[in-house]
Design a protein around this motif. Structure first.
Motif, mmCIF file in Angstrom:
data_model
loop_
_atom_site.group_PDB
_atom_site.id
_atom_site.type_symbol
_atom_site.label_atom_id
_atom_site.label_comp_id
_atom_site.label_asym_id
_atom_site.label_seq_id
_atom_site.Cartn_x
_atom_site.Cartn_y
_atom_site.Cartn_z
ATOM 1 N N ARG A 179 31.721 13.874 1.964
ATOM 2 C CA ARG A 179 31.494 13.293 0.644
ATOM 3 C C ARG A 179 30.052 13.569 0.238
ATOM 4 O O ARG A 179 29.108 13.115 0.884
ATOM 5 N N VAL A 180 29.904 14.339 -0.831
ATOM 6 C CA VAL A 180 28.587 14.691 -1.345
ATOM 7 C C VAL A 180 28.227 13.731 -2.475
ATOM 8 O O VAL A 180 29.040 13.474 -3.361
ATOM 9 N N ILE A 181 27.006 13.208 -2.435
ATOM 10 C CA ILE A 181 26.551 12.283 -3.475
ATOM 11 C C ILE A 181 25.264 12.834 -4.092
ATOM 12 O O ILE A 181 24.320 13.175 -3.377
ATOM 13 N N LEU A 182 25.261 12.923 -5.410
ATOM 14 C CA LEU A 182 24.079 13.319 -6.165
ATOM 15 C C LEU A 182 23.685 12.163 -7.066
ATOM 16 O O LEU A 182 24.542 11.429 -7.552
ATOM 17 N N SER A 183 22.406 11.990 -7.295
ATOM 18 C CA SER A 183 21.964 10.888 -8.148
ATOM 19 C C SER A 183 20.705 11.280 -8.901
ATOM 20 O O SER A 183 20.029 12.259 -8.556
ATOM 21 N N CYS A 184 20.387 10.516 -9.935
ATOM 22 C CA CYS A 184 19.112 10.683 -10.633
ATOM 23 C C CYS A 184 18.655 9.306 -11.110
ATOM 24 O O CYS A 184 19.471 8.408 -11.333
ATOM 25 N N GLU A 185 17.351 9.132 -11.232
ATOM 26 C CA GLU A 185 16.776 7.836 -11.565
ATOM 27 C C GLU A 185 16.432 7.699 -13.037
ATOM 28 O O GLU A 185 15.901 6.666 -13.450
ATOM 29 N N ASP A 186 16.727 8.730 -13.802
ATOM 30 C CA ASP A 186 16.403 8.725 -15.223
ATOM 31 C C ASP A 186 17.655 9.084 -16.012
ATOM 32 O O ASP A 186 18.186 10.186 -15.876
ATOM 33 N N LEU A 187 18.132 8.161 -16.825
ATOM 34 C CA LEU A 187 19.347 8.400 -17.600
ATOM 35 C C LEU A 187 19.211 9.587 -18.553
ATOM 36 O O LEU A 187 20.216 10.176 -18.977
ATOM 37 N N ALA A 188 17.989 9.960 -18.860
ATOM 38 C CA ALA A 188 17.780 11.104 -19.747
ATOM 39 C C ALA A 188 18.290 12.398 -19.122
ATOM 40 O O ALA A 188 18.575 13.367 -19.829
ATOM 41 N N TYR A 189 18.414 12.400 -17.778
ATOM 42 C CA TYR A 189 18.881 13.605 -17.089
ATOM 43 C C TYR A 189 20.305 13.442 -16.560
ATOM 44 O O TYR A 189 20.743 14.223 -15.710
ATOM 45 N N ALA A 190 21.023 12.431 -17.039
ATOM 46 C CA ALA A 190 22.368 12.155 -16.522
ATOM 47 C C ALA A 190 23.298 13.349 -16.665
ATOM 48 O O ALA A 190 24.129 13.621 -15.797
ATOM 49 N N GLU A 191 23.182 14.085 -17.773
ATOM 50 C CA GLU A 191 24.069 15.224 -17.994
ATOM 51 C C GLU A 191 23.844 16.318 -16.948
ATOM 52 O O GLU A 191 24.731 17.131 -16.669
ATOM 53 N N TRP A 192 22.653 16.331 -16.344
ATOM 54 C CA TRP A 192 22.363 17.335 -15.348
ATOM 55 C C TRP A 192 23.098 17.084 -14.030
ATOM 56 O O TRP A 192 23.231 17.991 -13.202
ATOM 57 N N LEU A 193 23.586 15.858 -13.827
ATOM 58 C CA LEU A 193 24.364 15.578 -12.619
ATOM 59 C C LEU A 193 25.636 16.408 -12.580
ATOM 60 O O LEU A 193 26.000 16.972 -11.542
ATOM 61 N N ASN A 194 26.329 16.489 -13.708
ATOM 62 C CA ASN A 194 27.553 17.294 -13.757
ATOM 63 C C ASN A 194 27.245 18.772 -13.558
ATOM 64 O O ASN A 194 28.006 19.500 -12.912
ATOM 65 N N ILE A 195 26.116 19.216 -14.112
ATOM 66 C CA ILE A 195 25.714 20.611 -13.931
ATOM 67 C C ILE A 195 25.411 20.881 -12.458
ATOM 68 O O ILE A 195 25.843 21.887 -11.883
ATOM 69 N N ALA A 196 24.668 19.964 -11.838
ATOM 70 C CA ALA A 196 24.323 20.114 -10.427
ATOM 71 C C ALA A 196 25.571 20.119 -9.555
ATOM 72 O O ALA A 196 25.687 20.907 -8.609
ATOM 73 N N GLN A 197 26.532 19.252 -9.868
ATOM 74 C CA GLN A 197 27.767 19.201 -9.092
ATOM 75 C C GLN A 197 28.508 20.531 -9.160
ATOM 76 O O GLN A 197 29.017 21.030 -8.143
ATOM 77 N N LYS A 198 28.577 21.113 -10.336
ATOM 78 C CA LYS A 198 29.274 22.393 -10.490
ATOM 79 C C LYS A 198 28.562 23.502 -9.711
ATOM 80 O O LYS A 198 29.212 24.342 -9.086
ATOM 81 N N ILE A 199 27.232 23.476 -9.741
ATOM 82 C CA ILE A 199 26.486 24.514 -9.030
ATOM 83 C C ILE A 199 26.651 24.363 -7.524
ATOM 84 O O ILE A 199 26.830 25.343 -6.798
#
Length: 248
Positions: free
Chosen positions: A205-225
């Motif tokens: 199980r891979v977990i990615l996170s970010c502490e700034d909601l301004a970059y929330a859309e980048w989580l989906n990008i990171a997951q795809k990469i």
């Protein structure tokens, strides 16, 4: 049974551990590994391992409670993977194991590293902003001067996939003297030297996170990469030989 202690500490988690004997008797490493695999499977298959299920759930819960937004997904080994084989070990070959839980896992630094490599080598050819040090890469991975927006956490194996996750493999170098720099030219009649080593095949199980909601859309990008990186390039060692290939 804690595999980390068994493979790195004399009498670590087994009262009759013969780890020390492997220094003087390298020919017995295959039997030692086979017994470790058997003990590991018996523990995780028959003992009460509810403690790990609790820790597994608590780990994700802690990340969710300490970050503004996060995402998790699963990676399944489609071929055995090798992690940390080059690290120092009295057994000549090593395996990255959690020092507390005694199980294989994918370090967050490994996930981040293979993703950054894929981003630079593959995506960077399509859009230079994905190359190391450029705009998109800085958001995803950061640099020595600034932190990235995305956190890549250690990926733990699912409780159901641990029991049979370890297996024995072997590599047979044919020119040992030449490879050791003993000034002996490699020849066709050199004897192969079998070297046993452990591999891993599990669901993580891979977990990615970010502490700034301004970059929330980048989580989906990171997951795809991440998904593309581990399915196309593999993760860990010997990926050119097919090891480390994953499925999402």
């Amino acid at each position: 049974m804690n595999a980390y202690l068994t493979l790195t500490k004399y009498k670590g988690s087994q009262k009759k551990s013969d780890l020390l004997k492997q220094i003087d008797n390298p020919d017995g490493k295959s039997a030692f590994f086979e017994q470790a695999i058997l003990d590991f499977g018996n523990y995780w298959g028959t003992k009460n391992v509810s403690w790990y299920k609790q820790r597994y759930a608590a780990y994700e819960g802690h990340i969710k409670s300490s970050s503004d937004t996060n995402t998790s997904f699963f990676l399944k080994s489609s071929f055995p993977l090798i992690i940390g084989q080059g690290n120092p070990s009295i057994l000549e070959t090593h395996l990255t194991l959690h020092p507390i839980y005694g199980i294989p896992y994918l370090p967050g630094s490994l996930i981040k590293g293979v993703t950054a490599h894929y981003c630079h080598q593959v995506l960077g050819k399509e859009d230079s902003k994905f190359k190391q040090g450029e705009e998109y890469a800085l958001v995803l991975f950061g640099s020595q001067e600034q932190a990235g927006a995305i956190h890549y956490h250690d990926a733990l194996p699912t409780p159901k996939s641990i029991k049979n996750c370890l297996s024995l493999d072997v590599i047979t170098p044919h020119h040992q003297s030449y490879n050791q720099g003993l000034n002996q030219a490699p020849r066709d009649d050199d004897s192969p030297v079998p070297v046993p080593f452990l591999t891993v095949k599990a669901d993580f199980r891979v977990i990615l996170s970010c502490e700034d909601l301004a970059y929330a859309e980048w989580l989906n990008i990171a997951q795809k990469i991440v998904s593309h990186a581990v399915t196309e390039m593999g993760i860990g060692g010997k990926t050119n030989a097919g090891y480390g290939k994953m499925e999402v």
